[in-house]
Design a protein around this motif. Structure first.
Motif, PDB file in Angstrom:
ATOM      1  N   ASP A  97      -6.101  -7.028  -3.884  1.00  0.00           N
ATOM      2  CA  ASP A  97      -7.568  -7.277  -3.282  1.00  0.00           C
ATOM      3  C   ASP A  97      -7.554  -8.072  -2.095  1.00  0.00           C
ATOM      4  OD1 ASP A  97      -8.343  -5.908  -5.588  1.00  0.00           O
ATOM      5  OD2 ASP A  97      -9.292  -7.580  -6.558  1.00  0.00           O
ATOM      6  N   PRO A  98      -6.814  -7.451  -0.886  1.00  0.00           N
ATOM      7  CA  PRO A  98      -6.900  -8.297   0.273  1.00  0.00           C
ATOM      8  C   PRO A  98      -8.297  -8.031   1.016  1.00  0.00           C
ATOM      9  CG  PRO A  98      -5.730  -6.359   0.554  1.00  0.00           C
ATOM     10  CD  PRO A  98      -5.992  -6.415  -0.958  1.00  0.00           C
ATOM     11  N   GLU A  99      -8.673  -9.069   1.730  1.00  0.00           N
ATOM     12  CA  GLU A  99      -9.904  -9.006   2.424  1.00  0.00           C
ATOM     13  C   GLU A  99      -9.679  -9.470   3.874  1.00  0.00           C
ATOM     14  OE1 GLU A  99     -12.860 -11.694   0.267  1.00  0.00           O
ATOM     15  OE2 GLU A  99     -12.265 -10.683  -1.582  1.00  0.00           O
ATOM     16  N   GLU A 100     -10.670  -9.888   4.672  1.00  0.00           N
ATOM     17  CA  GLU A 100     -10.620  -9.947   5.897  1.00  0.00           C
ATOM     18  C   GLU A 100      -9.706 -11.391   6.348  1.00  0.00           C
ATOM     19  OE1 GLU A 100     -13.324 -11.061  10.039  1.00  0.00           O
ATOM     20  OE2 GLU A 100     -14.286 -10.659   8.108  1.00  0.00           O
ATOM     21  N   ARG A 101      -9.845 -12.225   5.583  1.00  0.00           N
ATOM     22  CA  ARG A 101      -9.169 -13.526   5.759  1.00  0.00           C
ATOM     23  C   ARG A 101      -8.431 -14.146   4.587  1.00  0.00           C
ATOM     24  NH1 ARG A 101     -14.402 -14.388   7.921  1.00  0.00           N
ATOM     25  NH2 ARG A 101     -14.452 -14.647  10.297  1.00  0.00           N
ATOM     26  N   LEU A 102      -8.382 -13.349   3.499  1.00  0.00           N
ATOM     27  CA  LEU A 102      -7.687 -13.848   2.486  1.00  0.00           C
ATOM     28  C   LEU A 102      -7.134 -12.660   1.366  1.00  0.00           C
ATOM     29  CD1 LEU A 102      -9.724 -14.012  -0.311  1.00  0.00           C
ATOM     30  CD2 LEU A 102     -10.698 -15.794   1.204  1.00  0.00           C
ATOM     31  N   THR A 103      -6.323 -12.829   0.608  1.00  0.00           N
ATOM     32  CA  THR A 103      -6.030 -11.989  -0.365  1.00  0.00           C
ATOM     33  C   THR A 103      -6.643 -12.475  -1.798  1.00  0.00           C
ATOM     34  OG1 THR A 103      -4.079 -11.361   0.730  1.00  0.00           O
ATOM     35  CG2 THR A 103      -4.071 -10.742  -1.492  1.00  0.00           C
ATOM     36  N   GLY A 104      -7.247 -11.897  -2.671  1.00  0.00           N
ATOM     37  CA  GLY A 104      -7.767 -12.151  -3.983  1.00  0.00           C
ATOM     38  C   GLY A 104      -6.393 -12.810  -4.896  1.00  0.00           C
ATOM     39  N   ALA A 105      -5.520 -12.352  -4.918  1.00  0.00           N
ATOM     40  CA  ALA A 105      -4.189 -12.868  -5.727  1.00  0.00           C
ATOM     41  C   ALA A 105      -3.144 -12.193  -4.961  1.00  0.00           C
ATOM     42  CB  ALA A 105      -4.300 -12.549  -7.155  1.00  0.00           C
ATOM     43  N   VAL A 106      -1.906 -13.351  -5.049  1.00  0.00           N
ATOM     44  CA  VAL A 106      -0.748 -13.106  -4.489  1.00  0.00           C
ATOM     45  C   VAL A 106       0.432 -13.330  -5.561  1.00  0.00           C
ATOM     46  CG1 VAL A 106       1.166 -13.721  -2.942  1.00  0.00           C
ATOM     47  CG2 VAL A 106      -1.083 -13.870  -2.171  1.00  0.00           C
ATOM     48  N   ILE A 107       1.110 -12.195  -6.009  1.00  0.00           N
ATOM     49  CA  ILE A 107       2.226 -12.240  -7.030  1.00  0.00           C
ATOM     50  C   ILE A 107       3.617 -12.712  -6.347  1.00  0.00           C
ATOM     51  CG2 ILE A 107       3.339 -11.025  -8.978  1.00  0.00           C
ATOM     52  CD1 ILE A 107       0.847  -9.383  -9.070  1.00  0.00           C
TER      53      ILE A 107
END
Length: 116
Positions: free
Chosen positions: A7-17
């Motif tokens: 779930d990447p967004e403009e300034r961040l990613t919702g979660a990183v594995i």
């Protein structure tokens, strides 16, 4: 090791594995008009969705950090938390008062979960 971003967004990613762990970005309510209990319930639904996308669930949460705009909202936030919590697999948790980026936000949550 591969890094997977959900779930990447403009300034961040919702979660990183990475390395068997799911690192959640700060999650905030989609409906900022709700009270702290409603915002927390919304956030926890989002956490369930992100963890499912990662292939895990709340029983695998290792740690959670909760940021409240006002500590007077602790009881409402805890009602939503208690209704959602896996009582057999409680994560380590910290709750602090903090000024959040949007003045309508009452709660923000981040955490780390283990993959299955």
């Amino acid at each position: 090791m591969t890094i997977i971003r959900l779930d990447p967004e403009e300034r961040l990613t919702g979660a990183v594995i990475y390395n068997g762990l799911v690192h959640l970005a700060g999650q905030v309510a989609d409906d900022a008009s709700a009270d702290a209990e409603g915002q927390m319930a919304d956030i926890l639904r989002q956490v369930d969705t992100l963890l499912a996308k990662a292939g895990t669930d709340k029983s695998r949460l290792l740690s959670v950090q909760i940021f409240l705009a006002d500590m007077n909202d602790m009881a409402g936030m805890n009602r939503a938390w208690d209704a959602w919590l896996d009582r057999d697999n409680k994560p380590a948790r910290a709750t602090v008062e903090a000024k959040l980026a949007n003045p309508e936000w009452r709660v923000e949550l981040t955490g780390i979960a283990a993959l299955r």
